[in-house]
Design a protein around this motif. Sequence first.
Motif, mmCIF file in Angstrom:
data_model
loop_
_atom_site.group_PDB
_atom_site.id
_atom_site.type_symbol
_atom_site.label_atom_id
_atom_site.label_comp_id
_atom_site.label_asym_id
_atom_site.label_seq_id
_atom_site.Cartn_x
_atom_site.Cartn_y
_atom_site.Cartn_z
ATOM 1 N N LYS A 14 87.646 29.055 -58.568
ATOM 2 C CA LYS A 14 86.470 29.906 -58.776
ATOM 3 C C LYS A 14 85.424 29.691 -57.691
ATOM 4 N N ARG A 15 85.378 28.490 -57.115
ATOM 5 C CA ARG A 15 84.401 28.190 -56.071
ATOM 6 C C ARG A 15 84.885 28.591 -54.679
ATOM 7 N N LEU A 16 86.147 28.972 -54.563
ATOM 8 C CA LEU A 16 86.695 29.384 -53.269
ATOM 9 C C LEU A 16 85.988 30.657 -52.800
ATOM 10 N N PRO A 17 85.487 30.687 -51.566
ATOM 11 C CA PRO A 17 84.755 31.861 -51.069
ATOM 12 C C PRO A 17 85.708 32.997 -50.688
ATOM 13 N N VAL A 18 86.293 33.608 -51.695
ATOM 14 C CA VAL A 18 87.329 34.615 -51.506
ATOM 15 C C VAL A 18 86.832 35.805 -50.684
ATOM 16 N N LEU A 19 85.642 36.305 -50.987
ATOM 17 C CA LEU A 19 85.130 37.465 -50.259
ATOM 18 C C LEU A 19 84.817 37.134 -48.805
ATOM 19 N N THR A 20 84.227 35.995 -48.559
ATOM 20 C CA THR A 20 83.935 35.588 -47.185
ATOM 21 C C THR A 20 85.231 35.477 -46.388
ATOM 22 N N LEU A 21 86.225 34.825 -46.964
ATOM 23 C CA LEU A 21 87.518 34.698 -46.291
ATOM 24 C C LEU A 21 88.186 36.063 -46.143
ATOM 25 N N GLY A 22 88.019 36.930 -47.140
ATOM 26 C CA GLY A 22 88.580 38.284 -47.062
ATOM 27 C C GLY A 22 87.939 39.110 -45.957
ATOM 28 N N ILE A 23 86.622 39.028 -45.825
ATOM 29 C CA ILE A 23 85.920 39.760 -44.766
ATOM 30 C C ILE A 23 86.365 39.245 -43.402
ATOM 31 N N ILE A 24 86.504 37.943 -43.274
ATOM 32 C CA ILE A 24 86.984 37.366 -42.018
ATOM 33 C C ILE A 24 88.399 37.865 -41.735
ATOM 34 N N GLY A 25 89.243 37.868 -42.751
ATOM 35 C CA GLY A 25 90.612 38.351 -42.593
ATOM 36 C C GLY A 25 90.671 39.810 -42.157
ATOM 37 N N ILE A 26 89.854 40.651 -42.768
ATOM 38 C CA ILE A 26 89.814 42.071 -42.389
ATOM 39 C C ILE A 26 89.391 42.219 -40.935
ATOM 40 N N GLY A 72 85.385 41.874 -28.188
ATOM 41 C CA GLY A 72 86.268 40.905 -27.555
ATOM 42 C C GLY A 72 86.497 39.719 -28.466
ATOM 43 N N LEU A 73 87.369 38.833 -28.024
ATOM 44 C CA LEU A 73 87.732 37.684 -28.844
ATOM 45 C C LEU A 73 86.542 36.748 -29.073
ATOM 46 N N GLY A 74 85.748 36.507 -28.043
ATOM 47 C CA GLY A 74 84.570 35.640 -28.199
ATOM 48 C C GLY A 74 83.587 36.206 -29.202
ATOM 49 N N HIS A 75 83.360 37.516 -29.133
ATOM 50 C CA HIS A 75 82.471 38.213 -30.068
ATOM 51 C C HIS A 75 82.968 38.015 -31.499
ATOM 52 N N LEU A 76 84.250 38.203 -31.703
ATOM 53 C CA LEU A 76 84.859 38.039 -33.027
ATOM 54 C C LEU A 76 84.726 36.595 -33.521
ATOM 55 N N ILE A 77 85.044 35.638 -32.665
ATOM 56 C CA ILE A 77 85.024 34.226 -33.076
ATOM 57 C C ILE A 77 83.618 33.784 -33.474
ATOM 58 N N VAL A 78 82.627 34.134 -32.677
ATOM 59 C CA VAL A 78 81.256 33.719 -32.993
ATOM 60 C C VAL A 78 80.781 34.348 -34.305
ATOM 61 N N MET A 80 82.572 35.504 -36.840
ATOM 62 C CA MET A 80 83.312 35.012 -37.999
ATOM 63 C C MET A 80 82.999 33.547 -38.290
ATOM 64 N N ALA A 81 82.717 32.764 -37.262
ATOM 65 C CA ALA A 81 82.315 31.369 -37.490
ATOM 66 C C ALA A 81 80.980 31.325 -38.231
ATOM 67 N N MET A 82 80.033 32.133 -37.791
ATOM 68 C CA MET A 82 78.725 32.183 -38.467
ATOM 69 C C MET A 82 78.882 32.681 -39.909
ATOM 70 N N LEU A 83 79.721 33.686 -40.099
ATOM 71 C CA LEU A 83 79.947 34.198 -41.452
ATOM 72 C C LEU A 83 80.561 33.122 -42.335
ATOM 73 N N TYR A 84 81.512 32.372 -41.817
ATOM 74 C CA TYR A 84 82.145 31.322 -42.606
ATOM 75 C C TYR A 84 81.154 30.203 -42.939
ATOM 76 N N ILE A 85 80.392 29.781 -41.955
ATOM 77 C CA ILE A 85 79.445 28.681 -42.157
ATOM 78 C C ILE A 85 78.407 29.034 -43.223
ATOM 79 N N PHE A 86 77.824 30.210 -43.127
ATOM 80 C CA PHE A 86 76.729 30.582 -44.028
ATOM 81 C C PHE A 86 77.201 31.388 -45.244
ATOM 82 N N GLY A 87 78.263 32.155 -45.079
ATOM 83 C CA GLY A 87 78.727 33.029 -46.151
ATOM 84 C C GLY A 87 79.265 32.309 -47.362
ATOM 85 N N ARG A 88 79.862 31.143 -47.162
ATOM 86 C CA ARG A 88 80.423 30.398 -48.297
ATOM 87 C C ARG A 88 79.360 30.081 -49.336
#
Length: 154
Positions: A14-26, A72-78, A80-88
């Motif tokens: 239940k605590r797993l950030p499913v939506l954050t991980l889903g948005i990153i996956g998309i 680009g890849l750098g744009h995506l990585i930055v 998604m990293a910010m989304l993962y760090i704060f989105g959880r």
Amino acid sequence: MAEGKPTTVLQKAKRLPVLTLGIIGINVIVYLAIFRDVNPGLPDYSPAHIYGLIPSHLRVGKMLTSNFVHAGLGHLIVNMAMLYIFGRDVERAMGKLEYALFYIGACFASSILHAAMVLAALPLYYANQPVVGASGAVAGVVAIYAVRYHRKVF
């Protein structure tokens, strides 16, 4: 055991950030699907022109799709990293439904704000340039994090 820590597998799930991980996956899937067949000789048919938001031609669909396409890849990585760090933490604090609605709202709000700023303050050239990326929506998530966890010590 520490108070507030999940103890069972169900509580941990239940605590797993499913939506954050889903948005990153998309975002990753869209990046891999779109940039596979890019033809650099056709700039008008670039993913940014096809799916990006063009301020002088606001379209509701492009306000959403532009937030899932990256330059680009750098744009995506930055992003998604910010989304993962704060989105959880934001997802856990808001709940899944509220977080999903907030993220979609942040996509639209950032698109409208970008278009308004470009049309009001920049030369006409920029009004016809596409913008892509989840930076605006991620900034909304970071803003909620800043308000909710402003006293959090790392």
